[in-house]
Design a protein around this motif. Structure first.
Motif, PDB file in Angstrom:
ATOM      1  N   ASP A  59       0.857  -1.177   0.000  1.00 17.67           N
ATOM      2  CA  ASP A  59       0.000   0.000   0.000  1.00 17.67           C
ATOM      3  C   ASP A  59       0.899   1.235   0.000  1.00 17.67           C
ATOM      4  OD1 ASP A  59      -1.803   2.041   0.520  1.00 17.67           O
ATOM      5  OD2 ASP A  59      -3.112   0.721   1.668  1.00 17.67           O
ATOM      6  N   SER A  60       0.951   1.916  -1.122  1.00 18.82           N
ATOM      7  CA  SER A  60       1.864   3.055  -1.244  1.00 18.82           C
ATOM      8  C   SER A  60       1.488   4.202  -0.311  1.00 18.82           C
ATOM      9  CB  SER A  60       1.877   3.551  -2.693  1.00 18.82           C
ATOM     10  OG  SER A  60       0.572   3.944  -3.099  1.00 18.82           O
ATOM     11  N   GLU A  61       0.223   4.263   0.133  1.00 24.51           N
ATOM     12  CA  GLU A  61      -0.189   5.324   1.044  1.00 24.51           C
ATOM     13  C   GLU A  61       0.238   5.043   2.480  1.00 24.51           C
ATOM     14  OE1 GLU A  61      -4.248   6.473   0.810  1.00 24.51           O
ATOM     15  OE2 GLU A  61      -4.355   6.211  -1.370  1.00 24.51           O
ATOM     16  N   TYR A  62       0.598   3.770   2.757  1.00 20.77           N
ATOM     17  CA  TYR A  62       1.007   3.384   4.108  1.00 20.77           C
ATOM     18  C   TYR A  62       2.323   2.610   4.035  1.00 20.77           C
ATOM     19  CZ  TYR A  62      -3.748   4.711   5.361  1.00 20.77           C
ATOM     20  OH  TYR A  62      -4.908   5.417   5.536  1.00 20.77           O
ATOM     21  N   PRO A  63       3.391   3.283   3.614  1.00 23.59           N
ATOM     22  CA  PRO A  63       4.666   2.572   3.414  1.00 23.59           C
ATOM     23  C   PRO A  63       5.265   2.019   4.700  1.00 23.59           C
ATOM     24  CG  PRO A  63       4.968   4.953   3.260  1.00 23.59           C
ATOM     25  CD  PRO A  63       3.488   4.717   3.320  1.00 23.59           C
ATOM     26  N   HIS A  64       4.813   2.513   5.845  1.00 23.44           N
ATOM     27  CA  HIS A  64       5.359   2.037   7.119  1.00 23.44           C
ATOM     28  C   HIS A  64       4.771   0.682   7.515  1.00 23.44           C
ATOM     29  CE1 HIS A  64       1.593   4.083   8.019  1.00 23.44           C
ATOM     30  NE2 HIS A  64       1.529   3.432   9.169  1.00 23.44           N
ATOM     31  N   ILE A  65       3.727   0.228   6.827  1.00 24.48           N
ATOM     32  CA  ILE A  65       3.133  -1.073   7.120  1.00 24.48           C
ATOM     33  C   ILE A  65       3.905  -2.134   6.344  1.00 24.48           C
ATOM     34  CG2 ILE A  65       1.056  -2.481   7.054  1.00 24.48           C
ATOM     35  CD1 ILE A  65       0.855  -0.124   8.942  1.00 24.48           C
ATOM     36  N   GLU A  66       4.557  -3.025   7.049  1.00 21.77           N
ATOM     37  CA  GLU A  66       5.387  -4.037   6.414  1.00 21.77           C
ATOM     38  C   GLU A  66       4.544  -5.238   5.974  1.00 21.77           C
ATOM     39  OE1 GLU A  66       9.364  -6.762   7.347  1.00 21.77           O
ATOM     40  OE2 GLU A  66       8.544  -5.406   8.870  1.00 21.77           O
ATOM     41  N   GLU A  67       4.647  -5.563   4.689  1.00 23.84           N
ATOM     42  CA  GLU A  67       3.964  -6.727   4.117  1.00 23.84           C
ATOM     43  C   GLU A  67       2.503  -6.804   4.565  1.00 23.84           C
ATOM     44  OE1 GLU A  67       5.389  -8.221   1.865  1.00 23.84           O
ATOM     45  OE2 GLU A  67       7.535  -7.904   2.182  1.00 23.84           O
ATOM     46  N   PRO A  68       1.699  -5.814   4.231  1.00 20.66           N
ATOM     47  CA  PRO A  68       0.324  -5.796   4.752  1.00 20.66           C
ATOM     48  C   PRO A  68      -0.519  -6.982   4.295  1.00 20.66           C
ATOM     49  CG  PRO A  68       0.618  -4.143   3.033  1.00 20.66           C
ATOM     50  CD  PRO A  68       1.975  -4.655   3.358  1.00 20.66           C
ATOM     51  N   TYR A  69      -0.330  -7.436   3.061  1.00 21.09           N
ATOM     52  CA  TYR A  69      -1.163  -8.541   2.573  1.00 21.09           C
ATOM     53  C   TYR A  69      -0.721  -9.875   3.151  1.00 21.09           C
ATOM     54  CZ  TYR A  69      -3.195  -5.139  -0.580  1.00 21.09           C
ATOM     55  OH  TYR A  69      -3.864  -4.035  -1.071  1.00 21.09           O
ATOM     56  N   LEU A  70       0.560 -10.029   3.424  1.00 19.97           N
ATOM     57  CA  LEU A  70       1.015 -11.221   4.127  1.00 19.97           C
ATOM     58  C   LEU A  70       0.395 -11.268   5.519  1.00 19.97           C
ATOM     59  CD1 LEU A  70       2.808 -13.727   4.588  1.00 19.97           C
ATOM     60  CD2 LEU A  70       4.617 -12.146   5.350  1.00 19.97           C
ATOM     61  N   GLN A  71       0.400 -10.132   6.215  1.00 16.49           N
ATOM     62  CA  GLN A  71      -0.196 -10.084   7.549  1.00 16.49           C
ATOM     63  C   GLN A  71      -1.702 -10.345   7.481  1.00 16.49           C
ATOM     64  OE1 GLN A  71       1.738 -10.030  10.164  1.00 16.49           O
ATOM     65  NE2 GLN A  71       3.489  -9.837   8.766  1.00 16.49           N
ATOM     66  N   ILE A 308      -8.923  -5.321  17.523  1.00 14.01           N
ATOM     67  CA  ILE A 308      -8.951  -6.423  18.491  1.00 14.01           C
ATOM     68  C   ILE A 308      -8.540  -7.730  17.808  1.00 14.01           C
ATOM     69  CG2 ILE A 308     -10.515  -7.880  19.844  1.00 14.01           C
ATOM     70  CD1 ILE A 308     -12.060  -5.293  20.550  1.00 14.01           C
ATOM     71  N   SER A 309      -9.015  -7.940  16.592  1.00 12.52           N
ATOM     72  CA  SER A 309      -8.672  -9.155  15.857  1.00 12.52           C
ATOM     73  C   SER A 309      -7.165  -9.242  15.623  1.00 12.52           C
ATOM     74  CB  SER A 309      -9.413  -9.181  14.510  1.00 12.52           C
ATOM     75  OG  SER A 309     -10.814  -9.203  14.701  1.00 12.52           O
ATOM     76  N   MET A 310      -6.544  -8.134  15.254  1.00 12.87           N
ATOM     77  CA  MET A 310      -5.098  -8.133  15.049  1.00 12.87           C
ATOM     78  C   MET A 310      -4.364  -8.364  16.361  1.00 12.87           C
ATOM     79  SD  MET A 310      -4.314  -7.915  11.882  1.00 12.87           S
ATOM     80  CE  MET A 310      -2.565  -7.558  12.073  1.00 12.87           C
ATOM     81  N   ASP A 311      -4.864  -7.760  17.435  1.00 13.58           N
ATOM     82  CA  ASP A 311      -4.234  -7.944  18.754  1.00 13.58           C
ATOM     83  C   ASP A 311      -4.320  -9.400  19.204  1.00 13.58           C
ATOM     84  OD1 ASP A 311      -3.629  -5.268  18.831  1.00 13.58           O
ATOM     85  OD2 ASP A 311      -5.310  -4.717  20.134  1.00 13.58           O
ATOM     86  N   GLU A 312      -5.455 -10.050  18.921  1.00 13.22           N
ATOM     87  CA  GLU A 312      -5.608 -11.457  19.290  1.00 13.22           C
ATOM     88  C   GLU A 312      -4.577 -12.321  18.567  1.00 13.22           C
ATOM     89  OE1 GLU A 312     -10.427 -11.717  20.243  1.00 13.22           O
ATOM     90  OE2 GLU A 312      -9.689 -11.941  18.183  1.00 13.22           O
ATOM     91  N   MET A 313      -4.366 -12.046  17.280  1.00 10.29           N
ATOM     92  CA  MET A 313      -3.380 -12.822  16.539  1.00 10.29           C
ATOM     93  C   MET A 313      -1.975 -12.579  17.074  1.00 10.29           C
ATOM     94  SD  MET A 313      -2.292 -12.754  12.493  1.00 10.29           S
ATOM     95  CE  MET A 313      -1.466 -11.147  12.644  1.00 10.29           C
ATOM     96  N   THR A 314      -1.644 -11.328  17.316  1.00 10.31           N
ATOM     97  CA  THR A 314      -0.319 -10.989  17.815  1.00 10.31           C
ATOM     98  C   THR A 314      -0.058 -11.665  19.153  1.00 10.31           C
ATOM     99  OG1 THR A 314      -0.395  -8.852  16.666  1.00 10.31           O
ATOM    100  CG2 THR A 314       1.206  -9.103  18.442  1.00 10.31           C
ATOM    101  N   ALA A 315      -1.047 -11.626  20.053  1.00 10.51           N
ATOM    102  CA  ALA A 315      -0.888 -12.257  21.362  1.00 10.51           C
ATOM    103  C   ALA A 315      -0.698 -13.754  21.216  1.00 10.51           C
ATOM    104  CB  ALA A 315      -2.105 -11.943  22.226  1.00 10.51           C
ATOM    105  N   TYR A 316      -1.438 -14.370  20.331  1.00  8.60           N
ATOM    106  CA  TYR A 316      -1.322 -15.828  20.131  1.00  8.60           C
ATOM    107  C   TYR A 316       0.058 -16.186  19.586  1.00  8.60           C
ATOM    108  CZ  TYR A 316      -2.055 -20.490  18.225  1.00  8.60           C
ATOM    109  OH  TYR A 316      -1.928 -21.812  17.919  1.00  8.60           O
ATOM    110  N   LEU A 317       0.522 -15.453  18.590  1.00  7.89           N
ATOM    111  CA  LEU A 317       1.795 -15.778  17.953  1.00  7.89           C
ATOM    112  C   LEU A 317       2.980 -15.495  18.876  1.00  7.89           C
ATOM    113  CD1 LEU A 317       1.155 -14.441  14.329  1.00  7.89           C
ATOM    114  CD2 LEU A 317       1.096 -16.821  15.138  1.00  7.89           C
TER     115      LEU A 317
END
Length: 319
Positions: A59-71, A308-317
């Motif tokens: 996403d060129s508008e959010y270059p600070h997001i690393e590999e957004p589609y992989l995430q 919240i969904s992203m936080d749940e994944m991060t906590a699990y991993l």
């Protein structure tokens, strides 16, 4: 003869019991023999799968997001396979991630380690579509999805766009009444005799209903090609490939499954998946949303649930 006049040692009760057991044994033998030789396929449980498509992109508008589609793919994998709040409850239903040749091996390895089934696919060439594609997607994106129809080892596949977020379990969709096989109307030699495809209408188009054989069909709206359920068929895949040279890619599924055509698509209620959802939609039971998790959304309530969904994944991993 002595044996001929020998008094039976079997009481009437015991004889009746033996006869009953013998009859039951014969019944089960006939039943299992018929099942094995006559209807083996009928007893085979259906095979279902969830699926998405991962192509390289940033996403060129959010270059600070690393590999957004992989995430995004990792989030779907976590939600479908691990998260108690949203995971599948049917045994042996894999999450297939179709990956195009541009996805590096290290990304494929990450997805495999986290439980997804990585399926390498080739791009279907866009050819003459290059000047006709929908600006929201590269033409190869829709065409690469056609590989879903080649996976004939599955009876039903639910496809979700990779940038989807799940709020509630969605495995019930496999038994939705719209997902039964249907006969093609006056099929040509190039068409399969039976097919199945169901989806919500594309919410970016206007709603205009037509009643056909008791089913709600969208006459002038588009099938949502970012959330749909299908029955894989190599014959149908070949039919699509033959069509794509004559019709712009964004209209391929809509043309093949138009309401007045031989294989009309079936309408899934919008509660399965929406774009631009609101708190009201969530409270009515919305199960998933099409939204890039890293982008802001107008409704703060929905935005909080995505976070919240992203936080749940991060906590699990990280546990």
């Amino acid at each position: 003869m002595v044996l001929a006049h020998r008094k039976s040692t079997f009481t009437p009760y015991l004889r009746k019991a033996i006869a009953t057991v013998t009859c039951l044994a014969l019944f089960f033998w006939v039943a299992t023999t018929f099942s094995f030789y006559g209807s083996k396929d009928d007893t085979k449980p259906p095979r279902y799968a969830f699926a998405t498509l991962l192509m390289s992109g940033n996403d060129s508008e959010y270059p600070h997001i690393e590999e957004p589609y992989l995430q995004a793919a990792r989030l779907l994998s976590f939600q479908l396979l691990r998260n108690p709040r949203t995971r599948n409850r049917i045994d042996n239903v894999p999450f297939l991630i179709l990956v195009t040749p541009d996805i590096p091996q290290r990304h494929r390895d990450i997805l495999s380690r986290e439980g997804a089934t990585v399926v390498p696919v080739d791009n279907v060439e866009a050819g003459s579509f290059d000047n006709n594609w929908d600006s929201s997607q590269h033409p190869n994106a829709v065409l690469a999805k056609l590989n879903l129809w080649t996976l004939e080892e599955y009876d039903k596949i639910l496809f979700l766009d990779v940038d989807s977020v799940i709020f509630r379990p969605i495995y019930h969709i496999f038994e939705d009444p719209t997902t039964v096989m249907r006969a093609t109307i006056n099929p040509t030699a190039k068409m399969p005799k039976n097919y199945m495809i169901a989806a919500p209408h594309d919410s970016r188009t206007n709603l205009n209903m037509q009643i056909v054989s008791g089913q709600e069909i969208h006459q002038n709206t588009h099938i949502d090609n970012e959330f749909f359920i299908l029955h894989p068929s190599r014959d149908l895949y070949n039919y699509y490939v033959g069509l794509h040279y004559d019709h712009p890619e964004q209209n391929l599924l809509n043309y093949a499954h138009r309401a007045d055509g031989p294989m009309p698509w079936q309408n899934l209620e919008s509660g399965w998946n929406m774009k631009d959802a609101s708190r009201s939609d969530y409270e009515k039971g919305l199960k998933s949303i099409k939204h890039k998790w890293w982008r802001p959304i107008a409704d703060d309530f929905i935005g909080d649930h995505i976070a919240i969904s992203m936080d749940e994944m991060t906590a699990y991993l990280n546990h």
